[in-house]
Design an enzyme around this catalytic site. Structure first.
Site, PDB file in Angstrom:
ATOM      1  N   CYS A  67     -24.314 -48.480  -1.241  1.00  0.00           N
ATOM      2  CA  CYS A  67     -25.216 -47.497  -0.499  1.00  0.00           C
ATOM      3  C   CYS A  67     -24.231 -46.140  -0.698  1.00  0.00           C
ATOM      4  O   CYS A  67     -22.921 -46.046  -0.790  1.00  0.00           O
ATOM      5  CB  CYS A  67     -25.323 -48.060   0.925  1.00  0.00           C
ATOM      6  N   CYS A  71     -20.766 -46.572   1.040  1.00  0.00           N
ATOM      7  CA  CYS A  71     -20.139 -47.262   1.060  1.00  0.00           C
ATOM      8  C   CYS A  71     -18.696 -46.434  -0.003  1.00  0.00           C
ATOM      9  O   CYS A  71     -17.849 -46.060  -0.206  1.00  0.00           O
ATOM     10  CB  CYS A  71     -19.989 -48.417  -0.439  1.00  0.00           C
ATOM     11  N   ASP A 109     -25.056 -12.655 -22.043  1.00  0.00           N
ATOM     12  CA  ASP A 109     -24.287 -12.521 -23.208  1.00  0.00           C
ATOM     13  C   ASP A 109     -25.237 -12.593 -24.217  1.00  0.00           C
ATOM     14  O   ASP A 109     -26.305 -12.670 -24.271  1.00  0.00           O
ATOM     15  CB  ASP A 109     -22.721 -13.048 -23.502  1.00  0.00           C
ATOM     16  N   ASP A 165     -20.554 -17.356 -23.320  1.00  0.00           N
ATOM     17  CA  ASP A 165     -20.129 -18.206 -24.485  1.00  0.00           C
ATOM     18  C   ASP A 165     -19.040 -17.865 -24.683  1.00  0.00           C
ATOM     19  O   ASP A 165     -18.374 -19.242 -25.257  1.00  0.00           O
ATOM     20  CB  ASP A 165     -21.315 -18.818 -26.041  1.00  0.00           C
ATOM     21  N   ASP A 184     -16.086 -14.302 -21.267  1.00  0.00           N
ATOM     22  CA  ASP A 184     -17.440 -14.384 -20.889  1.00  0.00           C
ATOM     23  C   ASP A 184     -16.521 -15.876 -19.596  1.00  0.00           C
ATOM     24  O   ASP A 184     -17.614 -15.990 -18.504  1.00  0.00           O
ATOM     25  CB  ASP A 184     -18.802 -15.410 -20.736  1.00  0.00           C
TER      26      ASP A 184
END
Length: 717
Positions: free
Chosen positions: A26, A29, A435, A610, A614
């Protein structure tokens, strides 16, 4: 277990360890284990994936600390074993099988108990006789007690593990409720009382087990995507030794620098470079493309791909946890478990759940005893009902199930989430900033009219360009097939490359020439004392770029083109795609400032880029996407990475994010409505333990079923 053999030392000197954590099921945990590890100053990162149960610990300091992390996990009541995909799958299947056995026993026992319960319910002591009623109670006890002892193991074991380490989890109140109902029934039987609740206790376990089993199945389905990748990391490889001999070793023992022989049809176990041979490679696992790729000497190979055509040999460059496939798996697991806003909210509510629900149950018992004439047995039954009906399983599942399914669906489309909050942020965007080169275009420009250049100019330009991953530099290198000159080159971000007396880059940086207004991609080679040389290139737009822009406009998202290329090129590209707002010749800092200005005006900005230039704007945007062809630093700055030559993943990710957030909100509403309605009814004594078990399990199944609607999501522009 000594962890020394399973620890990996990273490039920055830190150490990492991957283990499989058994005994957890769960979100509580996960939070507990991660929290305990992060309390140690040496631990820089601890991430536990609930689906795969894979725990990755990264720390600074001594390697031997790995053993102390394993000991810490064991002291908390869990078991840490070396992570292995097949072991993880076997463990999960074993757990599912055990839950199914428990479910079958609980169902069979419930049916038999009903044979005795119906006469007890339909008659009184005068009609049936006290002796017969007591006999029936004893028979029920004989049937129910072994079944409760066996079928309750999944809950009792989890509760005991939690209590042994002085904490609680969701199974503690469930176990307390089942044990209370059983002991109360046994007391009634021994004292020849009127009521027993053996049938309710077994039916409670039956319905709880239905929910637990279906939850395990759902997690298994959600886990398949990452698990399939993990399976690709298993197998055997043939190593060619320096003395000409060969040996077969598991993929896990491959190290960098080894020479591997890959036969036709074999899976490749590590990243590397081809030394001999030509072949075709199935790269669909990595790139999503169905067509095989032709490769030759010098081509890069990736772990998990398959050699289709002919034998080849390769030198290993990245093995094990450093391979591209391992990095993708880490991205997946990191995205599944990252603390998004709704995950954080659910975790906070879950932490408060146990003390609140126990206090509520105690108040129910005391309230019925003090303010009503109800016997203590009835008051205890109402308190047990409160414990059962308030189980926050639905709340705990509300976000993780949606997140795991969404990331799995996206991964199957070649889109990898690096941040758990990425879907939340992507769903809220108002502006999309693109871009140009490598993003709206394929980023694979070609040198035009290369036969017109002098060979010494090409050699000099290519010798500088080989030190850069910029698309134009790569195109220049690809156009030259001669020997390169050994230069020590400095890259000036956003401008170009330089060595002593030589520059290769933008016109404005490399030369003093004025802009001639031509919208052509270009690089200028400037040598002191010589006439500068202009290299021109042509690139192609991505095939679906215009459709993607139109689709974003149709959804009310404004688009901008911010490029480092010259204004004329940027203008022409924007005109072709229907982007009204564009600016060219921008430096990395200017791009970042543009995005900051948009955000300051209340916009939520999606940045898609990319290049190295950037990276700052990707990091500063609200959310960022990057193609897999981008540079490593750019991918690291982006929140989402997509594969392939198409731009459609931008729309796919956005649509998935919008739908996911809708499902998350619906799940929260369902979980909260359930508790708002159910808890007052339970406190008022209007719900039996059996009805509470059905209601609680139904709420969890409803949340899971709602999240499963993601599987119906269609990829459309």
């Amino acid at each position: 277990m000594s962890s020394a053999h399973f620890i990996t030392t990273e490039a920055d000197g830190s150490h990492s360890l991957n283990v499989l954590v058994e005994g957890m099921h769960c979100p509580s945990c996960v939070a507990l284990i991660e929290g305990a590890l992060r309390k140690n100053a040496a631990v820089t990162n601890a991430r536990l994936n609930l689906s795969t149960k894979r725990l990755r610990i990264v720390w600074d300091g001594a390697v031997e600390l790995g053993d102390s992390w394993v000991s810490l996990i064991s002291a908390m009541g869990y078991r840490a074993v070396p992570f292995d995909a097949s072991t993880a799958e076997t463990t999960e299947k074993k757990e599912e099988k055990f839950l199914l056995y428990c479910l079958a026993v609980a169902g069979f026992t419930s049916g038999n108990l009903m044979l005795f319960s119906v006469p007890l319910w339909s008659s009184d002591s005068i009609e049936m006789g006290e002796a017969t009623r007591t006999l029936f109670h004893w028979v029920q006890a004989a049937i129910a007690l072994p079944a409760i002892s066996y079928c309750g193991i999944p809950f009792f074991r989890s509760a005991w593990t939690a209590l042994r380490s002085w904490r609680t989890n969701m199974d503690v109140p469930i176990s307390v409720a089942v044990i209370l109902a059983t002991l109360m029934s046994l007391f009634e039987t021994i004292t020849r009382g009127t009521h027993s609740y053996f049938d309710s206790a077994v039916m409670l376990l039956f319905f709880l087990l239905i929910g637990r089993y279906l939850e395990a199945r759902a997690r298994g389905r959600a886990r398949n995507a990452a698990q399939n990748l993990l399976q690709m990391m298993t197998g055997f490889a043939t190593v060619l030794n320096a003395d000409g001999t060969s040996q077969t070793i598991p993929f896990s023992e491959i190290t960098e620098g080894m020479t591997l022989h890959i036969a036709a049809g074999e899976k490749i176990g590590a990243d590397g470079v081809i030394l001999t041979g030509t072949s075709e490679i199935d790269t669909s696992l990595i790139t999503g493309e169905t067509m095989p790729h032709e490769v030759e000497v010098g081509a890069a190979l990736f772990a998990g791909t398959i050699n289709l055509a002919a034998p080849i040999t390769m030198r290993v460059t990245k093995a094990g946890e450093r391979s591209t496939l391992s990095e993708i798996i880490k991205l997946m697991e990191s995205a599944e478990q990252a603390q998004a806003k709704y995950v954080t909210l659910a975790d906070k509510i879950s932490r408060w759940y146990t003390p609140v629900v126990h206090a509520l149950a105690a108040a129910t018992f005391v309230g019925w005893m003090i303010w009503t004439d109800a016997p203590w047995q009835a008051a205890l039954l109402y308190a047990a009902t409160v414990l059962i009906i308030t189980c926050p399983c639905a709340l705990g599942l509300a976000v993780p199930v949606v997140q795991v399914l969404a990331s799995g669906n996206l991964m199957r489309r070649g889109i990898f989430l690096k941040s758990g909050s990425a879907l939340e942020r992507l769903a809220a965007i108002t502006h999309a900033v693109f871009d140009k080169t490598g993003t709206l275009t394929l980023g694979k420009p070609e040198l035009l009219h290369k036969e017109t250049y002098r060979s010494e100019d090409l050699q000099l330009a290519a010798s500088l360009a080989v030190h850069s991953k910029h698309p134009l530099s790569q195109a220049l290198v690809a156009a030259y097939d001669g020997a390169l000159l050994p230069f020590v080159v400095q890259e000036v971000q956003g401008a170009g490359l330089a060595t002593e007396g030589v520059k290769l880059g933008k016109r404005s940086w490399a030369t003093q020439l004025p802009d001639d207004g031509q919208s052509m991609m270009e690089l200028w080679l400037a040598v002191e004392g010589k006439e500068p040389v202009r290299f021109t290139f042509a690139d192609q737009l991505r095939a679906d770029a215009k459709n993607v822009i139109s689709a974003l406009h149709a959804q009310g998202i404004k688009t901008l083109l911010l490029s480092g290329d010259r204004q004329e090129i940027t203008r022409d590209t924007a005109a072709l795609l229907g982007i009204e707002h564009f600016e060219g010749a921008l430096s990395p800092m200017q791009k970042t400032e543009k995005i900051a200005a948009l955000k300051a005006n209340g916009a939520n900005v999606l940045m898609i880029g990319d290049g190295l230039n950037d990276a700052p704007s990707l990091a500063s945007a609200t959310i960022s996407l990057s193609p897999a062809s981008a540079m490593d630093i750019t991918q690291n700055a982006a929140d989402i990475v997509f594969q392939g030559d198409r731009l459609q993943p931008v729309c796919t990710a956005w649509r998935t994010a919008k739908f996911s957030q809708t499902l998350v909100k619906q799940n929260f509403v369902l979980a909260i409505l359930y508790n708002v309605v159910a808890i007052p009814l339970a406190v008022a004594g209007m719900v039996t333990p059996l009805i509470a078990a059905i209601a609680m399990s139904s709420s969890s199944l409803l949340v899971i079923a709602n999240a499963m609607r993601l599987n119906l999501f269609k990829d459309e522009l």
